[in-house]
Design an enzyme around this catalytic site. Structure first.
Site, short mmCIF file in Angstrom:
data_model
loop_
_atom_site.label_atom_id
_atom_site.label_comp_id
_atom_site.label_asym_id
_atom_site.label_seq_id
_atom_site.Cartn_x
_atom_site.Cartn_y
_atom_site.Cartn_z
N TRP A 63 3.21 11.27 6.99
CA TRP A 63 1.94 11.06 7.70
C TRP A 63 1.67 9.57 7.89
CZ3 TRP A 63 -2.74 8.67 6.53
CH2 TRP A 63 -3.83 9.00 7.33
N HIS A 64 2.15 8.77 6.93
CA HIS A 64 1.88 7.33 7.01
C HIS A 64 2.73 6.63 8.06
CE1 HIS A 64 -0.07 8.18 3.18
NE2 HIS A 64 -0.79 7.10 3.42
N GLY A 65 3.78 7.26 8.52
CA GLY A 65 4.60 6.64 9.56
C GLY A 65 5.92 7.34 9.72
N ILE B 86 2.94 13.91 3.04
CA ILE B 86 1.99 12.80 2.85
C ILE B 86 2.67 11.49 3.22
CG2 ILE B 86 0.84 11.40 1.06
CD1 ILE B 86 -0.08 13.93 -0.28
#
Lengths: 419, 425
Positions: free
Chosen positions: B346-348, B343
């Site tokens: 996924w954001h960067g 997770i």
């Protein structure tokens, strides 16, 4: 479906329709208010644009605001004098009570109405030029003033930092349909607005904004709200974080009086090398020649003259040609602001000669292009400047005398005074 | 409405958007306003589904083309076509290959530099540099538009088809699933089994209720995004950097700390609201993404309320396939940590995102298992069950301190956290 459910769904449907109707009426009402705001002068009292009424703090003055301000402050029987240009003409370093444009108004007398629409970093083709052009029919007796550097071609209209005024006026149909300017804009369409993605996407996006504003007048609506009632956008240069909601009209003009500054503050010794490079740069690249191996030489030729560097002057001439429609050039006065003698005196004799030549040549070029032009500052003293280029109110008073004389001469030549 | 200045971009660049792609300039562009002003009424006027869906597909293509450009469309065309074709076979191996393609594409476009420079580079600097250089020569300047979203949707699609779900046969419907413009750039991450029936429902008829509810949601989203979050973003960009933060008073620092938490919520949930509202105006119901996460009284509850479409995706396609909570507490915790690390990632492509994920994974593990501790566990659990306010405070403090790791490089996050408890610089 039982009766209770029918009533409930009817009520829900009615509620939905009410919301939609409310949204429609609300939106339509805001557009009408925006349209109304564009027609009235809410920038009052106004002397000049400050950081609270400029893009530095996310305030983008509209063409409606500026034309309404002119209508409210200049009578149709007066000669309209619109001051554009950059921070020098905006009066940076001059307190609002003693700003040079007030002196100019006094010198010119009641036959003239002076408005100052200069912005920091603005060029010849920016806001003031657009406002004057938009008002050409209402105020046919008008003079537009802007300043420029020697041999510096004006930015193509609608491409600089203050692009938004031009494109707003363009989409609202207020400008002259000038094919020469249009071709220049098309050629420079790939130029982008600062801070937006490369490739022209930012400019296209901002054109879309102005196209939409033509229909909805949302910029005038929000500008009036933020100027007169409550500011809605925070910015780095707002005074404090907690009181940014105050209406912008309540912020005082923050410009200091640089005449009170000691000389070492006006001419910081730590910046001497940088400032001298800028002063030297005003003419350095205008007069070049190449030696046999193609290297640039910055010196006089065999006949003792400074050799004109053709590409710079050709660009300059091309920029002058397309900057504004032919019919508006003759009522435009370009001021070439000389640097403070504090720095000019530190140039070598040859460099001073070259510097002088750059101003003389530039004035001649502007005049040859159909404009009127003059330089100023050669006989100003060190104390007349607050820094390398901005004059104090004392220097501004001298400037106002020179410009007033020039405006009177232009008015006579343009036939304004015979009416 | 839209800020345009180099310094604005420089300063706001300190704070990455709340999702991988920069969705900060899509819905609040004037182009989009004009686009929506044309597409929505035209869609409503076209009464027949046979006309509505092709028109909507055309609009979605125009939208994608405008924001991604012709070259930027290529990845989604290739991966989408492959996903569609492989799904139609309904073969497990073919679906697995399609899943692998999406994972590889996502890894390549988004994580190549990270994997080469950060991961491989730590093992062998020269190899890392060489791999990074090779990747750099192949990669476009920016990842394909919305790849984090469409890759996850394609993986979900093939995973479900592999498990026996009926694939989408109609290519037009699959195209709309792949590039449905309201959810393309910022989600919510759709499930095709819910989306396709809803799409068909919308094509059959859009009611006044749909338009009204959708419009209200869009207005709420713009209020959150443009009025609140954008102003907060400016303030954070100004006051957020450590050097500035250190010069501030203690109450001002705590204010910035709170503003950081509010900004991410309003920014991201505002965007989700706009997406959900726009879809609803087309008669399509998208899954919810946020449900008052700052009202949660436990970490589990927080993650049931925060970015729900991503959390449920990770649960269904990572956590449960890894074994979920079926193989004892140690395995459960490990699975949870892997899921939350993903997770975060996924954001960067950066370590601090991974750390942020692990931070929440650990928090969740503690929260889920403390009641099972011998002796102290049960009474502590009973006590906390009767004390919602301390639980809420502890949960939000945990989540909000987590945003420091999310936004700042680790060392800076530590300094900022330290400065919240000391009045000096």
């Amino acid at each position: 479906m039982n009766p209770v459910e029918i009533i409930r769904s009817l009520r829900a449907a009615l509620a939905s329709k009410t919301v939609l109707l409310g949204a429609l009426v609300g939106f339509g009402g805001m557009c009408l208010l925006g349209r109304q705001a564009a027609r009235e002068n809410h920038l009052s009292p106004f002397v000049r644009f400050t950081q609270w009424t400029s893009p530095e703090t996310k305030y983008y003055p509209t063409i409606g605001e500026m034309t309404s301000l002119v209508r409210a402050t200049v009578r149709p029987d007066q000669v309209l004098v619109v001051v554009g240009g950059n921070s020098v003409l905006r009066g940076v370093g001059q307190p609002v009570q003693r700003i040079w444009t007030k002196a100019l108004q006094q010198n010119l007398g009641p036959g003239y109405g002076v408005v100052n629409f200069a912005f920091n970093g603005s060029t010849v083709t920016d806001a003031g030029a657009v406002v004057a052009e938009a008002l050409r029919r209402e105020y046919p007796r008008q003079i537009y003033i802007a300043n420029a550097s020697p041999a510096a071609p004006p930015a193509p209209a609608g491409s600089g930092v203050y692009w938004f005024v031009f494109w707003e006026a363009y989409y609202k149909g207020l400008l002259i349909d000038d094919p020469v300017r249009a071709a220049a804009i098309a050629e420079h369409n790939h130029y982008d607005v600062i801070g937006n993605p490369p490739g022209g996407a930012g400019l296209r996006e901002l054109k879309a904004r102005e196209w939409l504003d033509r229909l909805f007048y949302f910029q005038d609506f929000w500008n009036k709200i933020t100027y007169r009632h409550v500011n809605t956008v925070w910015g780095y240069y707002m005074p404090g974080t907690t009181d940014f909601l105050r209406a912008r009209k309540d912020y005082p003009d923050p410009e200091p009086d640089t005449l009170t500054y000691p000389m070492d503050v006006r001419y910081n010794p730590g910046n001497l090398a940088v400032e001298m490079a800028i002063v030297r740069g005003c003419s350095q690249y205008c007069y070049l020649s190449t030696d046999a191996s193609g290297h640039f030489q910055m010196r006089k030729d065999a006949s003792g003259r400074w050799p004109l560097y053709a590409p710079v002057w050709d660009d300059f001439a091309a920029g002058i040609k397309v900057a504004m429609p032919q019919e508006l050039k003759k009522r435009t006065l370009i001021l070439l602001s000389r640097s403070s003698p504090f720095y000019v005196r530190r140039l070598t004799a040859d460099e001073r000669e070259r510097d002088d030549l750059a101003y003389i040549h530039s004035v001649a070029m502007w005049k040859a292009g159909g404009y009127d032009a003059m330089d100023y500052g050669k006989d100003f003293g060190v104390e007349d400047y607050g820094d390398r280029t901005h004059v104090t109110w004392q220097g501004g008073a001298k400037l106002a005398i020179l410009v007033a004389d020039k405006i009177r001469e232009m008015s006579k030549n343009l036939g304004y005074l015979q009416k | 409405m839209i800020a345009n200045a180099a310094w604005f971009h420089d300063l706001t660049a300190i704070f990455a958007p709340a999702t991988p792609e920069d969705f900060g300039k899509i819905f609040d562009t004037y182009w989009f306003v004009i686009f929506a002003g044309i597409v929505l009424p035209a869609y409503w006027l076209l009464r027949r589904p046979a006309l509505r869906l092709p028109f909507l597909a055309l609009a979605c293509v125009a939208y994608h083309y405008h924001f991604a450009g012709p070259a930027g469309m290529l990845p989604i065309i290739v991966i989408g076509t492959a996903t569609y074709a492989l799904g139609l076979t309904r073969r497990r191996l073919a679906c697995a290959a399609g899943i692998a393609l999406s994972v590889l594409a996502l890894s390549f476009y988004k994580y190549s530099h990270f994997l080469a420079g950060e991961a491989l580079g730590h093992i062998h600097a020269a190899w890392g540099a060489a791999a990074d250089k090779s990747a750099g020569s192949l990669l476009p300047a920016a990842p394909p538009l919305a790849i984090s979203f469409f890759a996850f949707e394609f993986i979900h699609y093939l995973y479900e088809v592999r498990r026996g779900a009926v694939p989408i046969r109609n290519p037009l419907r699959f195209l709309l699933f792949a590039i449905f413009f309201p959810s393309l750039v910022a989600g919510p991450i759709k499930r095709f089994t819910q989306f396709i029936p809803s799409l068909e429902h919308g094509a059959r008829g859009v009611g006044v209720d749909d338009v009204s509810i959708g419009l209200r949601r869009v207005a709420l989203g713009f209020l959150k995004k443009v009025v609140i979050a954008d102003n907060l973003t400016l303030a954070i960009a100004f006051y957020g950097p450590v050097a500035k933060f250190a010069t501030m008073t203690l109450p001002a620092r705590w204010t910035v700390f709170v503003v950081i938490a509010l900004r991410i919520l309003f920014d991201f949930s505002g965007y989700s609201d706009i997406a959900i509202g726009l879809a609803r105006m087309l008669g399509v119901k998208l899954p919810e993404n946020f449900n008052w996460p700052y009202a949660a009284t436990s970490i589990q509850e927080f993650w049931r309320r925060w970015h729900m479409s991503l959390t449920s995706w990770i649960r269904d396609y990572v956590y449960i396939p890894l074994g979920g909570n079926r193989h004892g507490i140690a395995r459960r915790m490990l699975n949870g940590l892997i899921a939350f690390a993903l997770i975060g990632l996924w954001h960067g492509p950066a370590w601090h995102f991974v750390l942020w994920g692990l931070y929440h994974g650990l928090g969740l593990a503690v929260c889920a298992s403390y009641a099972k501790l011998p002796i102290a566990g049960p009474p502590l659990s009973r006590l906390l069950a009767r004390q919602p306010i301390p639980c809420w405070l502890a949960t939000q403090a945990f989540a909000w301190f987590g945003w420091l790791i999310f936004f700042y490089p680790v060392v800076e996050a530590g300094r900022i956290a330290g400065l919240l408890f000391t009045s000096g610089a």
